[in-house]
Design an enzyme around this catalytic site. Structure first.
Site, PDB file in Angstrom:
ATOM      1  CE  LYS A 228      -9.377   3.249   9.316  1.00 10.90           C
ATOM      2  NZ  LYS A 228      -8.362   4.237   9.745  1.00 10.90           N
TER       3      LYS A 228
HETATM    4  O1  LIG Z   1     -10.207   6.124   8.048  1.00 11.87           O
HETATM    5  C1  LIG Z   1      -9.138   6.496   7.546  1.00 11.87           C
HETATM    6  O2  LIG Z   1      -8.698   7.612   7.727  1.00 11.87           O
HETATM    7  C2  LIG Z   1      -8.498   5.610   6.567  1.00 11.87           C
HETATM    8  C3  LIG Z   1      -9.342   4.871   5.781  1.00 11.87           C
HETATM    9  C4  LIG Z   1      -8.843   4.260   4.623  1.00 11.87           C
HETATM   10  O3  LIG Z   1      -9.580   3.691   3.829  1.00 11.87           O
HETATM   11  N1  LIG Z   1      -7.512   4.351   4.362  1.00 11.87           N
HETATM   12  C5  LIG Z   1      -6.647   5.041   5.174  1.00 11.87           C
HETATM   13  O4  LIG Z   1      -5.452   5.116   4.836  1.00 11.87           O
HETATM   14  N2  LIG Z   1      -7.124   5.610   6.331  1.00 11.87           N
HETATM   15  C6  LIG Z   1      -6.189   6.257   7.285  1.00 11.87           C
HETATM   16  O5  LIG Z   1      -5.632   7.409   6.691  1.00 11.87           O
HETATM   17  C7  LIG Z   1      -4.227   7.523   7.034  1.00 11.87           C
HETATM   18  C8  LIG Z   1      -3.435   7.473   5.742  1.00 11.87           C
HETATM   19  O6  LIG Z   1      -2.137   7.938   5.938  1.00 11.87           O
HETATM   20  P1  LIG Z   1      -1.164   8.325   4.720  1.00 11.87           P
HETATM   21  O7  LIG Z   1      -1.206   7.190   3.761  1.00 11.87           O
HETATM   22  O8  LIG Z   1       0.157   8.491   5.375  1.00 11.87           O
HETATM   23  O9  LIG Z   1      -1.680   9.612   4.124  1.00 11.87           O
HETATM   24  C9  LIG Z   1      -3.940   6.406   8.003  1.00 11.87           C
HETATM   25  O10 LIG Z   1      -4.104   6.880   9.332  1.00 11.87           O
HETATM   26  C10 LIG Z   1      -5.000   5.369   7.697  1.00 11.87           C
HETATM   27  O11 LIG Z   1      -5.358   4.572   8.815  1.00 11.87           O
END
Ligand SMILES: O=C(O)c1cc(=O)[nH]c(=O)n1[C@@H]1O[C@H](COP(=O)(O)O)[C@@H](O)[C@H]1O
Length: 285
Positions: free
Chosen positions: A107
């Protein structure tokens, strides 16, 4: 499973084309590699750089040849300083050598001249952390991303720009109206549509749209990929993707981290296959 997806014959194609080919062959699932401390514990590993390496290479060995896309979360590697970054570098190389695509989730976002430094690290072909795509933040202005866009175009890499994120605080900024009329998210999506205008099937400049947002009035048809995190642990479901993404659903890259990693080292393959099957059905692969 085969390794031919992004072998030498595909590395010279733009990210969007490689992504479509990889999802067609292996299914649309993106496995997020988020080595949280509680997951290291659950896997019986120490909270050290060595534990991080065992965890990460365990995921790589189990899934690199059967999943299309991986999204390592830089934060959990940075937590261990240079030793952690070395694991991120190695994992990225191993995953790409096995034919998978790697989106590094860092990010990044800064003034244009600084953005050039990030682009050299992650997006240039010979960068130390060269990956297939990088998540970037547009909140210094969409135009501040231009150096990353330029390097990505040159090297055939891609970007995922935050648009409608999965966290509850996101709408405070993202649904605010800009002086020109569209929302902040709408302006990001417009910018991406412009960048992908000339792409055949799938452009290389994607948006991040959380699977948790339930629905949106924004036009998600950007002729580019839509990274959808928030599945599983944050409450998003495969079935809910149609409601969020409507006619753009085929361009969704469904991303799940804790839901898959929580299955433990011996359950990873079954968990990934199960998730991939569910997303294949919903997204029409
Ligand atoms: O850019 C991302 O991947 C991201 C954007 C967003 O809006 N929400 C989000 O959860 N993420 C990322 O996606 C991952 C979610 O992880 P889980 O919730 O464990 O599946 C994390 O690494 C967050 O930083």
């Amino acid at each position: 499973m085969s390794n031919q997806l992004v072998g030498s014959d595909m590395r010279n194609k733009p990210f969007g084309a490689r992504l479509r080919a990889a999802m067609d062959t292996r299914g649309p699932l993106c496995v997020g590699i988020d080595p949280h401390q509680h997951l290291l514990d659950a896997w019986g590993l120490p909270d050290t750089a060595e534990g991080l390496a065992s965890f990460t290479y365990g995921v790589v060995d189990a899934l690199a040849d059967r999943v299309a896309v991986f999204k390592p979360q830089s934060a959990f590697f940075e937590r261990f300083g240079s030793a952690g970054i070395a694991v991120l570098e190695q994992a990225t190389i191993r995953l790409r050598d096995a034919g998978a695509l790697v989106i590094i989730d860092a990010k990044r976002g800064d003034i244009g001249s600084t953005m050039g430094g990030y682009a050299a690290a992650y997006l240039a072909e010979k960068g130390p952390l060269a990956c297939d795509a990088l998540t970037v933040s547009p909140y210094l202005g969409f135009g501040s991303l231009q150096p990353a866009i330029d390097v990505a175009r040159e090297s055939g890499a891609g970007l995922f720009v935050l648009a409608l994120t999965s966290n509850p605080e996101g709408p405070q900024f993202q649904t605010a109206r800009t002086a020109d009329g569209p929302t902040v998210a709408g302006a990001v999506l417009d910018g991406l549509r412009g960048l992908n205008a000339d792409a055949d099937d799938l452009g290389s400049f994607g948006a991040v749209v959380g699977a948790t947002i339930s629905s949106t009035d924004e036009n998600l048809d950007i002729n580019g990929p839509l990274l959808a995190p928030g599945l599983g642990a944050q409450g998003g479901t495969a079935e809910g993707l149609t409601k969020v993404f409507g006619t753009a659903v085929r361009n969704v890259v469904p991303s799940s981290s804790r839901e898959i990693l929580g299955a433990g080292p011996t359950g990873l393959q079954a968990a990934a296959d199960r998730a991939n099957d569910a997303y294949r059905t919903v997204l029409g692969y």
